[in-house]
Every structure is written in C-alpha cells, then in structure tokens.
Scaffold this motif. Structure first.
Motif, PDB file in Angstrom:
ATOM      1  N   GLU A   1       0.835  -1.202   0.000  1.00 55.40           N
ATOM      2  CA  GLU A   1       0.000   0.000   0.000  1.00 55.40           C
ATOM      3  C   GLU A   1       0.870   1.251   0.000  1.00 55.40           C
ATOM      4  OE1 GLU A   1      -3.169   0.066  -0.301  1.00 55.40           O
ATOM      5  OE2 GLU A   1      -3.484  -2.097  -0.207  1.00 55.40           O
ATOM      6  N   LYS A   2       0.462   2.258  -0.745  1.00 56.05           N
ATOM      7  CA  LYS A   2       1.193   3.518  -0.750  1.00 56.05           C
ATOM      8  C   LYS A   2       1.074   4.204   0.604  1.00 56.05           C
ATOM      9  CE  LYS A   2       0.826   4.594  -5.661  1.00 56.05           C
ATOM     10  NZ  LYS A   2       0.391   5.594  -6.651  1.00 56.05           N
ATOM     11  N   VAL A   3       2.138   4.894   0.994  1.00 56.76           N
ATOM     12  CA  VAL A   3       2.106   5.657   2.232  1.00 56.76           C
ATOM     13  C   VAL A   3       1.706   7.085   1.909  1.00 56.76           C
ATOM     14  CG1 VAL A   3       3.791   4.184   3.349  1.00 56.76           C
ATOM     15  CG2 VAL A   3       4.575   6.126   2.008  1.00 56.76           C
ATOM     16  N   ASN A   4       1.599   7.902   2.933  1.00 64.39           N
ATOM     17  CA  ASN A   4       1.018   9.237   2.761  1.00 64.39           C
ATOM     18  C   ASN A   4       1.797  10.143   1.819  1.00 64.39           C
ATOM     19  OD1 ASN A   4      -1.059   8.582   4.471  1.00 64.39           O
ATOM     20  ND2 ASN A   4       0.010   9.313   6.312  1.00 64.39           N
ATOM     21  N   ASP A   5       3.116   9.970   1.753  1.00 67.48           N
ATOM     22  CA  ASP A   5       3.902  10.880   0.911  1.00 67.48           C
ATOM     23  C   ASP A   5       3.896  10.467  -0.561  1.00 67.48           C
ATOM     24  OD1 ASP A   5       7.230   9.555   1.694  1.00 67.48           O
ATOM     25  OD2 ASP A   5       5.375   8.595   1.005  1.00 67.48           O
ATOM     26  N   GLY A   6       3.117   9.485  -0.908  1.00 67.57           N
ATOM     27  CA  GLY A   6       2.976   9.104  -2.307  1.00 67.57           C
ATOM     28  C   GLY A   6       4.006   8.103  -2.792  1.00 67.57           C
ATOM     29  N   THR A   7       4.938   7.704  -1.947  1.00 68.83           N
ATOM     30  CA  THR A   7       5.938   6.715  -2.365  1.00 68.83           C
ATOM     31  C   THR A   7       5.433   5.309  -2.073  1.00 68.83           C
ATOM     32  OG1 THR A   7       7.046   6.745  -0.212  1.00 68.83           O
ATOM     33  CG2 THR A   7       7.765   8.360  -1.863  1.00 68.83           C
ATOM     34  N   PHE A   8       6.157   4.328  -2.535  1.00 67.90           N
ATOM     35  CA  PHE A   8       5.800   2.941  -2.259  1.00 67.90           C
ATOM     36  C   PHE A   8       7.075   2.168  -1.946  1.00 67.90           C
ATOM     37  CE2 PHE A   8       6.225   3.623  -6.788  1.00 67.90           C
ATOM     38  CZ  PHE A   8       7.146   2.662  -7.158  1.00 67.90           C
ATOM     39  N   PRO A   9       6.977   1.091  -1.163  1.00 71.94           N
ATOM     40  CA  PRO A   9       8.179   0.344  -0.772  1.00 71.94           C
ATOM     41  C   PRO A   9       8.892  -0.250  -1.982  1.00 71.94           C
ATOM     42  CG  PRO A   9       6.314  -0.246   0.608  1.00 71.94           C
ATOM     43  CD  PRO A   9       5.767   0.574  -0.521  1.00 71.94           C
ATOM     44  N   LEU A  10      10.215  -0.152  -1.969  1.00 73.14           N
ATOM     45  CA  LEU A  10      11.053  -0.753  -2.995  1.00 73.14           C
ATOM     46  C   LEU A  10      11.855  -1.872  -2.342  1.00 73.14           C
ATOM     47  CD1 LEU A  10      12.281  -0.716  -5.872  1.00 73.14           C
ATOM     48  CD2 LEU A  10      13.999   0.875  -4.999  1.00 73.14           C
ATOM     49  N   LYS A  11      11.630  -3.108  -2.803  1.00 69.67           N
ATOM     50  CA  LYS A  11      12.338  -4.249  -2.242  1.00 69.67           C
ATOM     51  C   LYS A  11      13.672  -4.407  -2.941  1.00 69.67           C
ATOM     52  CE  LYS A  11      12.074  -9.222  -1.483  1.00 69.67           C
ATOM     53  NZ  LYS A  11      11.266 -10.463  -1.699  1.00 69.67           N
ATOM     54  N   LEU A  12      14.746  -4.429  -2.149  1.00 72.10           N
ATOM     55  CA  LEU A  12      16.098  -4.550  -2.682  1.00 72.10           C
ATOM     56  C   LEU A  12      16.746  -5.796  -2.093  1.00 72.10           C
ATOM     57  CD1 LEU A  12      18.421  -3.262  -4.331  1.00 72.10           C
ATOM     58  CD2 LEU A  12      19.113  -2.090  -2.224  1.00 72.10           C
ATOM     59  N   SER A  13      17.239  -6.672  -2.953  1.00 75.83           N
ATOM     60  CA  SER A  13      17.931  -7.879  -2.496  1.00 75.83           C
ATOM     61  C   SER A  13      19.105  -8.140  -3.435  1.00 75.83           C
ATOM     62  CB  SER A  13      16.975  -9.078  -2.480  1.00 75.83           C
ATOM     63  OG  SER A  13      16.430  -9.308  -3.765  1.00 75.83           O
ATOM     64  N   GLY A  14      19.894  -9.150  -3.102  1.00 73.10           N
ATOM     65  CA  GLY A  14      21.069  -9.400  -3.928  1.00 73.10           C
ATOM     66  C   GLY A  14      21.584 -10.812  -3.810  1.00 73.10           C
ATOM     67  N   HIS A  15      22.503 -11.132  -4.682  1.00 71.22           N
ATOM     68  CA  HIS A  15      23.164 -12.436  -4.667  1.00 71.22           C
ATOM     69  C   HIS A  15      24.599 -12.269  -5.142  1.00 71.22           C
ATOM     70  CE1 HIS A  15      23.698 -16.804  -5.058  1.00 71.22           C
ATOM     71  NE2 HIS A  15      24.399 -16.503  -6.139  1.00 71.22           N
ATOM     72  N   LEU A  16      25.509 -12.907  -4.445  1.00 72.29           N
ATOM     73  CA  LEU A  16      26.914 -12.918  -4.828  1.00 72.29           C
ATOM     74  C   LEU A  16      27.378 -14.355  -4.961  1.00 72.29           C
ATOM     75  CD1 LEU A  16      29.871 -10.792  -3.615  1.00 72.29           C
ATOM     76  CD2 LEU A  16      30.045 -13.277  -3.442  1.00 72.29           C
ATOM     77  N   ASP A  17      28.072 -14.660  -6.059  1.00 76.82           N
ATOM     78  CA  ASP A  17      28.731 -15.960  -6.157  1.00 76.82           C
ATOM     79  C   ASP A  17      30.143 -15.764  -6.683  1.00 76.82           C
ATOM     80  OD1 ASP A  17      28.887 -16.547  -9.175  1.00 76.82           O
ATOM     81  OD2 ASP A  17      26.752 -16.152  -8.933  1.00 76.82           O
ATOM     82  N   SER A  18      31.051 -16.531  -6.128  1.00 73.38           N
ATOM     83  CA  SER A  18      32.457 -16.443  -6.511  1.00 73.38           C
ATOM     84  C   SER A  18      33.030 -17.857  -6.566  1.00 73.38           C
ATOM     85  CB  SER A  18      33.239 -15.591  -5.516  1.00 73.38           C
ATOM     86  OG  SER A  18      34.588 -15.431  -5.926  1.00 73.38           O
ATOM     87  N   GLU A  19      33.948 -18.085  -7.500  1.00 70.86           N
ATOM     88  CA  GLU A  19      34.533 -19.406  -7.686  1.00 70.86           C
ATOM     89  C   GLU A  19      36.046 -19.282  -7.800  1.00 70.86           C
ATOM     90  OE1 GLU A  19      32.761 -20.635 -11.295  1.00 70.86           O
ATOM     91  OE2 GLU A  19      30.739 -20.823 -10.478  1.00 70.86           O
ATOM     92  N   ILE A  20      36.740 -20.260  -7.249  1.00 69.29           N
ATOM     93  CA  ILE A  20      38.191 -20.308  -7.373  1.00 69.29           C
ATOM     94  C   ILE A  20      38.607 -21.769  -7.428  1.00 69.29           C
ATOM     95  CG2 ILE A  20      38.538 -20.208  -4.854  1.00 69.29           C
ATOM     96  CD1 ILE A  20      41.148 -18.644  -5.461  1.00 69.29           C
ATOM     97  N   GLY A  21      39.534 -22.080  -8.338  1.00 69.01           N
ATOM     98  CA  GLY A  21      39.950 -23.470  -8.462  1.00 69.01           C
ATOM     99  C   GLY A  21      41.056 -23.649  -9.477  1.00 69.01           C
ATOM    100  N   ALA A  22      41.290 -24.916  -9.856  1.00 68.95           N
ATOM    101  CA  ALA A  22      42.357 -25.261 -10.789  1.00 68.95           C
ATOM    102  C   ALA A  22      41.897 -26.407 -11.665  1.00 68.95           C
ATOM    103  CB  ALA A  22      43.628 -25.637 -10.039  1.00 68.95           C
ATOM    104  N   ALA A  23      42.513 -26.516 -12.848  1.00 73.61           N
ATOM    105  CA  ALA A  23      42.177 -27.587 -13.775  1.00 73.61           C
ATOM    106  C   ALA A  23      43.418 -28.011 -14.547  1.00 73.61           C
ATOM    107  CB  ALA A  23      41.090 -27.136 -14.742  1.00 73.61           C
TER     108      ALA A  23
END
Length: 418
Positions: free
Chosen positions: A50-72
């Motif tokens: 639901e919008k709040v009184n100032d006219g804005t609305f919630p913005l959901k922010l999330s993230g994902h990090l992946d990192s790899e290290i190895g040898a072949a």
C-alpha cells in the motif's frame, strides 16, 4: 549483462580452455531441489504494498553474490598440456516494487569479473487488466518449450552457450525465444478455458519507433486436454541468423507433455522455413513439399525423479532428430539427417552428513560420432556457504585425436544471498 545460473548438479566442473576452465554451470533444472536461479525473484506471490502518505511505495532490494576459485588440468594428445587456474566474481542486485495492485516493476543489475562491467540484465513491468489481460514490457528473458536438454535459455551466458549440448553436437535449439533477452519485449497473455493465449513482439534494435520490418513476432496457444498439455506456437517477422550464419525465416511448432506414473513425458516438433515467402506458399494449394522447409526437427524426452527415498535419484534423457534441407540454384534440393541424444542423471544426500551429490552427463551425435561424458561430485557446506566441486570431462570426435580431450577440475564456490 547476461544472467548466470548456479549449478543444479555438477555442471561447470568440467572446462575446455584457460579462460573458461571453470565456466558457468549448465542448467539441469530441478535435478536437485536446492538448486537456484540466481536471478529468479518470486514476485508473483508477494502481496501488493500500500502507498504511504507521501505518495511513495516500498522498494524491495535484495542481492546475490557468487564467486569461484579453483584449478584444472587439460590433456589432449599432441597439444600443449598444462594446468590452469580460475577465479570469478559475480554480484547481482534485484529491485522489485508494486506501485499498485495491478502493477509490478522488476529489475536486475549486475557486475562481474573480469572487467567489472556494470549492466542491466532485466528491467520490465507487469500490468494486469481486469484479471484477464496480462501485459509484460521491457527487457526480459523468456523461454518457451517443454524440452530441457536440447535448449539454450535466452539468459544463458556466453560460456553456457559454448558448453551447451546444442553447440557441442550441432543440434537445434528448441527454445524459439533464445534471443529474447537481447532486446525489448512486449508480451500479452490471456487466460482461455484450460489454457493461455500468448502474443509477443521482440525488437533487438535501438529505435524508439521501429517499423514492422524491424520486429519479430511470436505466438502460442497452450491448453490442457485430458490431463495433457498441448502447445501450438510460431515465430515470424524479421529474418534471423542461425548458429551457422545462415539467414532463416519463420517457424511453427507443436509440443505435448503428460505425466505418466510420476514421470514427465514430452515431445516437440518444429518446422523452420527459409523465408516468409516460402512459409506463405505452404498455405497455397498443392504446395506442401519438403523443399519448402529449412529444417524439420523432432525432440522427445523423459524425466523422472524419485525424491521420496533415502537417497533421491533421478534422470533426464532426450532424443533429437533433424532433417535439414538444402536448396540449390536450379531449384532442386537435397536432405540430410542428424540423430542425437543427451542424458543427465544424479543421486544426492550421500555421506554421513547427507551433503554429497553424484551426477553424470552423456551426449552423443550418431552421424558424426561426437560427444562428451562428464561425471562429477559436489560436497555441499564444506565451509559456511561454500561447496567443493570436482569433475572430469572427456570429449571425443570431430577434430580430436583418438584419445579425445580430457579436463580434470576442482574448485570451491561461495554463494551468498542478502
């Protein structure tokens, strides 16, 4: 920037060069229930904010990090054989908002090594009209088709495309929207009885007022008939270029899927044409000839997973037959056939901690005697949020020596959601 998938089983353990020695994992879908798409944000189930009184609305922010290290270590007779190392870093930010109960805005931005280039993976909005018309517009990757192995997703990375079964065997990609993530999409969906009617327009240029000749169109009608999913679809409009740099025209297709004794059984037929002109001629009287087509493709598969037992096990097998037609200047034509199959299977919850997974892949083209075999093992949670992955890949056929090409790899992956 293209999307990158986390591993479903053991894919990505096996690598073919210094630069992609530990390339991104192939997508084995739901072979393991803890597999995740690092860019899949389940927004449909979220409650409208639901919008709040100032006219804005919630913005959901999330993230994902992946990192790899190895040898072949890569071995190929008569070639230079030496060890190599690998490091990767990928970070994604997801932004989601519901300005109204009828609308949703979704965005994905990412940054990755090497280069640390910053780019937009996806940015689109959904809008619902009277719970009957669903509109999606913007930069969005879309995948159509029931097939699982002979398919390259529209959001696949370059490494995933290079390592895909489609490229390795010279097979046909069964996802007719493989390039949707490279342009701007407008898609409309309408519920109809037991199914859905979908229309899609794709533009891969930069003009804000493109002409009809600049657009690609696709449509599908998916229905449930006697517990069987039936999907009729097609694609046309602007001419496109296939993996062999050949200009090809529109296509039409039909696919079905049904669950039998707990297993998914599915099949897909594709008819691709040289040009729009040849496509239209098919509908003329007495013009339905093999020479009208570019390729005729059938892909069928079987998928089964036993999750209720102590050590869940599952597999997926697919067959693809391709009839390729070549037209000559004197209006004659010739045809050739290609038959290929692919297999993926695995077992999990092994070991004292039930954190060990074993899996294997095998792909093979009958005519060219080309393919690869990839067994692998994953030890999950060896450290917090860290998996240890090991694998071997043996490639054979084509220009490789009789002993083939061997790649042995081991690496650690760190995955963090925040």
């Amino acid at each position: 920037m293209k999307k990158i998938f986390t591993a479903a089983l053991f894919s990505g353990l096996l690598f073919t060069s210094f630069n992609n020695a530990f390339g991104q994992e192939d997508d084995i879908d739901s072979m393991f229930d803890d597999a995740q798409d690092v860019e899949a944000v389940q927004t449909e189930a979220e409650k409208p904010s639901e919008k709040v009184n100032d006219g804005t609305f919630p913005l959901k922010l999330s993230g994902h990090l992946d990192s790899e290290i190895g040898a072949a270590y890569i071995y190929c007779h008569d070639d230079t054989n030496k060890p190599s190392g690998y490091f990767s870093f990928n970070n994604y930010l997801y932004l989601d908002a519901r300005p109204t109960k009828e609308s949703l805005i979704h965005g994905v931005v990412g940054i990755a090594f090497p280069g640390y280039d910053f780019g937009i993976n996806e940015c689109y909005f959904d809008y619902i009209i009277k719970n009957r018309l669903y509109i999606t517009a913007g930069k969005k990757s879309t995948t159509w088709g029931y097939t699982r192995l002979f398919s390259t997703a529209s959001n696949a990375t370059q490494t995933q495309q290079d390592e895909s079964i489609v490229k390795a065997l010279g097979a046909e990609n069964t996802n007719i929207l493989y390039d949707s993530g490279k342009g701007t999409t407008v898609m409309c969906r309408i519920p109809a009885g037991t199914g859905t009617l979908t229309g899609l327009c794709l533009y891969k240029g930069t003009l804000n007022k493109p002409g009809m000749s600049d657009l690609i169109f696709a449509a599908s009608a998916e229905l449930i008939v006697e517990k069987t999913s039936v999907n009729v679809f097609g694609r046309g409009g602007q001419s496109e270029t296939d993996s062999n740099d050949n200009v090809v025209g529109p296509l039409i297709g039909l696919e079905v899927k049904r669950t039998i004794l707990g297993a998914d059984v599915y099949g897909q037929g594709l008819c691709r044409f040289d040009s729009n002109k040849k496509f239209l001629k098919v509908f003329e009287c007495n013009n339905f000839y093999e020479s009208s087509f570019k390729t005729l493709v059938f892909t069928g598969g079987f998928y089964k997973w036993w999750d209720e037992i102590d050590y869940p096990i599952g597999f997926n097998v697919e067959y693809q037959g391709v009839r390729s037609i070549t037209n000559t200047a004197d209006e004659s034509y010739s045809g050739s056939n290609t038959n290929s199959f692919a297999f993926e299977g695995g077992i999990r919850r092994l070991g004292k901690r039930h954190n060990v997974k074993l899996g294997a892949e095998w792909t093979h083209c009958i005519e060219t005697k080309t393919g690869f075999i990839k067994p692998g093992i994953i030890v999950s949670g060896i450290f917090p949020n860290v998996d240890w992955k090991n694998g071997v890949k043996w490639e054979y056929g084509q220009n490789l020596p009789a002993t083939g090409k061997w790649t042995i790899g081991t690496y650690f992956t760190l995955a963090l959601n925040y």
